[in-house]
Motif scaffolding. Structure first.
Motif, mmCIF file in Angstrom:
data_model
loop_
_atom_site.group_PDB
_atom_site.id
_atom_site.type_symbol
_atom_site.label_atom_id
_atom_site.label_comp_id
_atom_site.label_asym_id
_atom_site.label_seq_id
_atom_site.Cartn_x
_atom_site.Cartn_y
_atom_site.Cartn_z
ATOM 1 N N PHE A 1 -11.980 -24.825 -3.252
ATOM 2 C CA PHE A 1 -11.933 -24.617 -1.701
ATOM 3 C C PHE A 1 -10.201 -24.934 -1.620
ATOM 4 C CE2 PHE A 1 -12.678 -25.860 2.772
ATOM 5 C CZ PHE A 1 -13.063 -24.770 3.308
ATOM 6 N N ALA A 2 -9.679 -25.188 -2.514
ATOM 7 C CA ALA A 2 -8.100 -25.400 -2.382
ATOM 8 C C ALA A 2 -7.614 -24.036 -2.255
ATOM 9 C CB ALA A 2 -7.500 -26.184 -3.567
ATOM 10 N N LEU A 3 -8.112 -22.900 -2.431
ATOM 11 C CA LEU A 3 -7.640 -21.554 -2.401
ATOM 12 C C LEU A 3 -7.450 -21.147 -0.796
ATOM 13 C CD1 LEU A 3 -9.645 -19.882 -5.213
ATOM 14 C CD2 LEU A 3 -7.180 -20.068 -5.008
ATOM 15 N N LEU A 4 -8.215 -22.088 -0.017
ATOM 16 C CA LEU A 4 -7.995 -21.552 1.552
ATOM 17 C C LEU A 4 -6.751 -22.015 2.008
ATOM 18 C CD1 LEU A 4 -9.204 -20.477 4.366
ATOM 19 C CD2 LEU A 4 -10.316 -22.780 4.423
ATOM 20 N N PRO A 5 -5.990 -23.356 1.876
ATOM 21 C CA PRO A 5 -4.704 -23.224 2.288
ATOM 22 C C PRO A 5 -3.750 -22.604 1.349
ATOM 23 C CG PRO A 5 -5.752 -25.333 1.012
ATOM 24 C CD PRO A 5 -6.948 -24.403 1.426
ATOM 25 N N PHE A 6 -4.061 -22.208 0.452
ATOM 26 C CA PHE A 6 -3.245 -21.398 -0.432
ATOM 27 C C PHE A 6 -2.873 -19.983 0.214
ATOM 28 C CE2 PHE A 6 -3.778 -23.822 -4.661
ATOM 29 C CZ PHE A 6 -3.623 -24.766 -4.273
ATOM 30 N N VAL A 7 -4.020 -19.308 0.704
ATOM 31 C CA VAL A 7 -4.192 -18.265 1.081
ATOM 32 C C VAL A 7 -3.801 -17.948 2.317
ATOM 33 C CG1 VAL A 7 -5.741 -16.239 1.680
ATOM 34 C CG2 VAL A 7 -5.932 -17.512 -0.585
ATOM 35 N N VAL A 8 -3.982 -19.143 3.372
ATOM 36 C CA VAL A 8 -3.627 -18.880 4.853
ATOM 37 C C VAL A 8 -2.227 -18.296 5.073
ATOM 38 C CG1 VAL A 8 -3.435 -20.201 6.870
ATOM 39 C CG2 VAL A 8 -5.415 -20.486 5.678
ATOM 40 N N PRO A 9 -1.045 -19.031 4.390
ATOM 41 C CA PRO A 9 0.114 -18.494 4.516
ATOM 42 C C PRO A 9 0.437 -17.196 4.538
ATOM 43 C CG PRO A 9 0.152 -20.683 3.238
ATOM 44 C CD PRO A 9 -1.249 -20.188 3.381
ATOM 45 N N ARG A 10 -0.229 -16.487 3.449
ATOM 46 C CA ARG A 10 0.122 -15.022 3.335
ATOM 47 C C ARG A 10 -0.853 -14.182 4.311
ATOM 48 N NH1 ARG A 10 2.486 -13.578 -1.391
ATOM 49 N NH2 ARG A 10 2.456 -15.136 -3.094
ATOM 50 N N LEU A 11 -1.928 -14.759 4.776
ATOM 51 C CA LEU A 11 -2.637 -14.124 5.759
ATOM 52 C C LEU A 11 -1.720 -14.073 7.151
ATOM 53 C CD1 LEU A 11 -6.304 -15.319 5.253
ATOM 54 C CD2 LEU A 11 -5.451 -13.114 4.521
ATOM 55 N N LEU A 12 -1.166 -15.067 7.456
ATOM 56 C CA LEU A 12 -0.357 -15.165 8.501
ATOM 57 C C LEU A 12 1.105 -14.236 8.551
ATOM 58 C CD1 LEU A 12 -0.474 -18.931 9.498
ATOM 59 C CD2 LEU A 12 -1.563 -17.472 10.686
ATOM 60 N N ALA A 13 1.352 -13.776 7.372
ATOM 61 C CA ALA A 13 2.290 -13.225 6.922
ATOM 62 C C ALA A 13 1.717 -11.680 6.855
ATOM 63 C CB ALA A 13 3.145 -13.347 5.752
ATOM 64 N N PHE A 14 0.600 -11.498 7.093
ATOM 65 C CA PHE A 14 -0.211 -10.189 7.038
ATOM 66 C C PHE A 14 0.053 -9.539 5.613
ATOM 67 C CE2 PHE A 14 1.235 -10.712 11.335
ATOM 68 C CZ PHE A 14 0.050 -10.736 12.282
ATOM 69 N N ASN A 15 -0.107 -10.279 4.898
ATOM 70 C CA ASN A 15 -0.198 -9.908 3.411
ATOM 71 C C ASN A 15 0.910 -9.287 2.998
ATOM 72 O OD1 ASN A 15 -1.384 -9.918 0.911
ATOM 73 N ND2 ASN A 15 -2.364 -8.240 1.265
ATOM 74 N N MET A 16 2.271 -9.453 3.631
ATOM 75 C CA MET A 16 3.654 -8.792 3.334
ATOM 76 C C MET A 16 4.014 -9.340 2.069
ATOM 77 S SD MET A 16 5.382 -8.615 7.011
ATOM 78 C CE MET A 16 7.063 -8.284 6.027
ATOM 79 N N PRO A 17 4.921 -9.014 1.139
ATOM 80 C CA PRO A 17 5.386 -9.579 -0.155
ATOM 81 C C PRO A 17 6.258 -10.593 0.312
ATOM 82 C CG PRO A 17 5.555 -6.819 -0.173
ATOM 83 C CD PRO A 17 5.023 -7.559 1.255
ATOM 84 N N LEU A 18 5.979 -11.759 -0.110
ATOM 85 C CA LEU A 18 6.892 -12.722 0.006
ATOM 86 C C LEU A 18 7.522 -13.546 -1.401
ATOM 87 C CD1 LEU A 18 4.294 -14.852 2.346
ATOM 88 C CD2 LEU A 18 6.452 -13.605 3.131
ATOM 89 N N THR A 19 8.697 -13.877 -1.200
ATOM 90 C CA THR A 19 9.377 -14.693 -2.243
ATOM 91 C C THR A 19 8.739 -16.100 -2.352
ATOM 92 O OG1 THR A 19 11.113 -15.486 -0.663
ATOM 93 C CG2 THR A 19 11.472 -13.422 -2.126
ATOM 94 N N VAL A 20 8.806 -16.888 -3.398
ATOM 95 C CA VAL A 20 8.273 -18.313 -3.238
ATOM 96 C C VAL A 20 9.073 -18.986 -2.122
ATOM 97 C CG1 VAL A 20 8.123 -20.218 -4.398
ATOM 98 C CG2 VAL A 20 8.050 -18.111 -5.638
ATOM 99 N N GLU A 21 10.200 -18.713 -1.796
ATOM 100 C CA GLU A 21 10.861 -19.560 -0.700
ATOM 101 C C GLU A 21 10.290 -19.203 0.558
ATOM 102 O OE1 GLU A 21 13.291 -19.419 -4.163
ATOM 103 O OE2 GLU A 21 12.426 -18.149 -3.393
ATOM 104 N N ALA A 22 10.091 -17.966 0.858
ATOM 105 C CA ALA A 22 9.461 -17.324 2.133
ATOM 106 C C ALA A 22 8.010 -17.897 2.129
ATOM 107 C CB ALA A 22 9.534 -15.588 2.023
ATOM 108 N N TYR A 23 7.122 -17.766 1.033
ATOM 109 C CA TYR A 23 5.969 -18.359 1.235
ATOM 110 C C TYR A 23 5.979 -19.835 1.653
ATOM 111 C CZ TYR A 23 1.352 -20.259 -0.618
ATOM 112 O OH TYR A 23 0.379 -20.768 -0.804
ATOM 113 N N GLY A 24 6.936 -20.656 0.901
ATOM 114 C CA GLY A 24 7.089 -21.854 1.169
ATOM 115 C C GLY A 24 7.287 -22.260 2.742
ATOM 116 N N GLY A 25 8.078 -21.307 3.398
ATOM 117 C CA GLY A 25 8.468 -21.513 4.696
ATOM 118 C C GLY A 25 7.259 -21.590 5.532
ATOM 119 N N MET A 26 6.228 -20.386 5.143
ATOM 120 C CA MET A 26 4.998 -20.089 5.778
ATOM 121 C C MET A 26 3.979 -21.430 5.628
ATOM 122 S SD MET A 26 5.298 -17.477 7.717
ATOM 123 C CE MET A 26 3.681 -17.377 8.152
#
Length: 418
Positions: free
Chosen positions: A67-92
């Motif tokens: 269930f830890a996958l849910l908080p991992f995935v949410v930032p990408r979903l909020l970015a509409f699954n756009m490609p993100l660098t680790v830094e950008a993912y960290g910001g989300m």
């Protein structure tokens, strides 16, 4: 007009933790980002695998419960699954934690009643103090689940409390000791039906999350358990702090090795201690639960109810037992306590502020010096760990000598009581 001013003030207090977290974390990020990249990289890669349709544990390793996958995935979903660098993912990821922090504030307000302004302000101070670390770990997600479970107990909904705690276990494991604490609370006033509902809710919720992965990756799904079993004695743990102190004083030859994503001690002392930690945890947990059962039972016999603050103190104490007897005591574990302590007394809140200050000073700011066994940070680590240990009997003894007057927040009766 006064009512409108009060409303604005309360809304401000609800969002204040999120605002402070966002501002402080953003200001400190350039100097602290390199300390968080390892964890953020793990979260980012796991979320990317999931959105590509890969099966955790089978197609890619995962050191966390499913269930830890849910908080991992949410930032990408909020970015509409756009490609993100680790830094950008960290910001989300940090932005999502800002939302979680506001969610905790909302639950605290619902629990605290007339004392909510003071309690929300204390919570905002704690969030601000821990802002250098708080947004970059996922521990606030299970902490929010456990707070919602506590609210469900207060609202006499044990089944919902069990479901929320079961989901918390499926995200981070540690809420299993909170299930035990709430069960003891119910059993102390012989509310067998509530205890059964709590157990059923947690088992069913955990099974709904775990079983599909067991079927998809049989024999591999529990790899996150074996991952923890294979870890050594972490530097920041209570036993690790004592070993580090011995090394800093040149009494023993302590070595550090980086593995399993953390710094672990390699010495004869560390090897000898590891085998005793699990039985120590089991014994300490059973003892603390028994002492709380006796206090709950005595209070219920005398007054017909159990003060909600007592349940909160019980939850904090069992979490502390889990932390101080563990071979791992990562700094983010303090996040588990952060939502509960504002509901305790002023003295406990002040002591917790000292614990937060010690922890955040060590990580990330003095962590390099700690790894070098410099005397000052090693002493600070052991002071922090000693305070964590002393907090447990303090909560037990403090509860014994409080008068039986009705509490400021609420009291909890059996679910069948009028």
């Amino acid at each position: 007009m006064k009512r409108r001013q009060h409303s604005f003030m309360e809304v401000g207090l609800l969002v204040l933790p999120g605002v402070l977290l966002l501002l402080i974390a953003t200001a400190l990020l350039p100097s602290t980002l390199h300390w968080h990249l390892l964890d953020l990289t793990i979260y980012a890669r796991a979320s990317e695998h999931v959105l590509q349709g890969h099966v955790p544990y089978k197609d890619f390793p995962l050191e966390y419960p499913p269930f830890a996958l849910l908080p991992f995935v949410v930032p990408r979903l909020l970015a509409f699954n756009m490609p993100l660098t680790v830094e950008a993912y960290g910001g989300m990821f940090g932005f999502v934690n800002v939302l979680y922090s506001i969610g905790v504030a909302l639950v605290l307000a619902a629990i605290a009643g007339e004392s909510r302004r003071r309690i929300l302000l204390v919570y905002a101070v704690f969030v601000a103090m821990f802002a250098p670390l708080l947004p970059w770990r996922y521990d606030l997600f299970p902490a929010l689940l456990t707070m919602c479970a506590l609210l469900a107990v207060l609202r006499q909904r044990p089944l919902l409390a069990g479901v929320l705690l079961g989901l918390g276990v499926a995200a981070k494991l540690y809420p299993v000791v909170i299930i035990a604490a709430v069960a003891v609370f119910y059993l102390a006033h012989a509310d067998w039906r509530a205890a059964l509902r709590l157990a059923c809710g947690s088992i069913v919720a955990g099974a709904v999350i775990m079983v599909p992965f067991l079927l998809l990756a049989p024999g591999q799904m529990l790899s996150f358990v074996t991952y923890h079993e294979q870890r050594g004695l972490q530097l920041e743990s209570v036993a690790g702090g004592l070993a580090a102190l011995s090394g800093a004083l040149h009494l023993t030859n302590e070595q550090l090795a980086f593995n399993f994503g953390a710094m672990h001690l390699q010495s004869a002392f560390a090897s000898a201690v590891l085998g005793w930690l699990l039985p120590l945890f089991a014994g300490a947990l059973l003892l603390v639960l028994w002492l709380w059962f006796r206090q709950f039972w005595r209070e219920f016999q005398e007054t017909g109810y159990i003060r909600f603050e007592r349940l909160v103190a019980c939850v904090v104490s069992v979490l502390l037992v889990f932390m101080v007897t563990n071979k791992v005591l990562s700094p983010q574990y303090m996040i588990w306590l952060l939502p509960f302590v504002p509901l305790l007394g002023v003295r406990q809140q002040a002591a917790f502020a000292v614990l937060l200050a010690c922890t955040i000073t060590l990580f990330p700011f003095w962590y390099a010096q700690l790894q070098a066994f410099d005397v000052l940070p090693v002493l600070l680590l052991n002071v922090r760990n000693l305070l964590l240990i002393m907090f447990i009997p303090w909560l037990l003894l403090d509860g014994r000598f409080v008068t039986a007057a009705r509490p400021a927040h609420s009291c909890v009766k059996p679910s069948g009581a009028a």
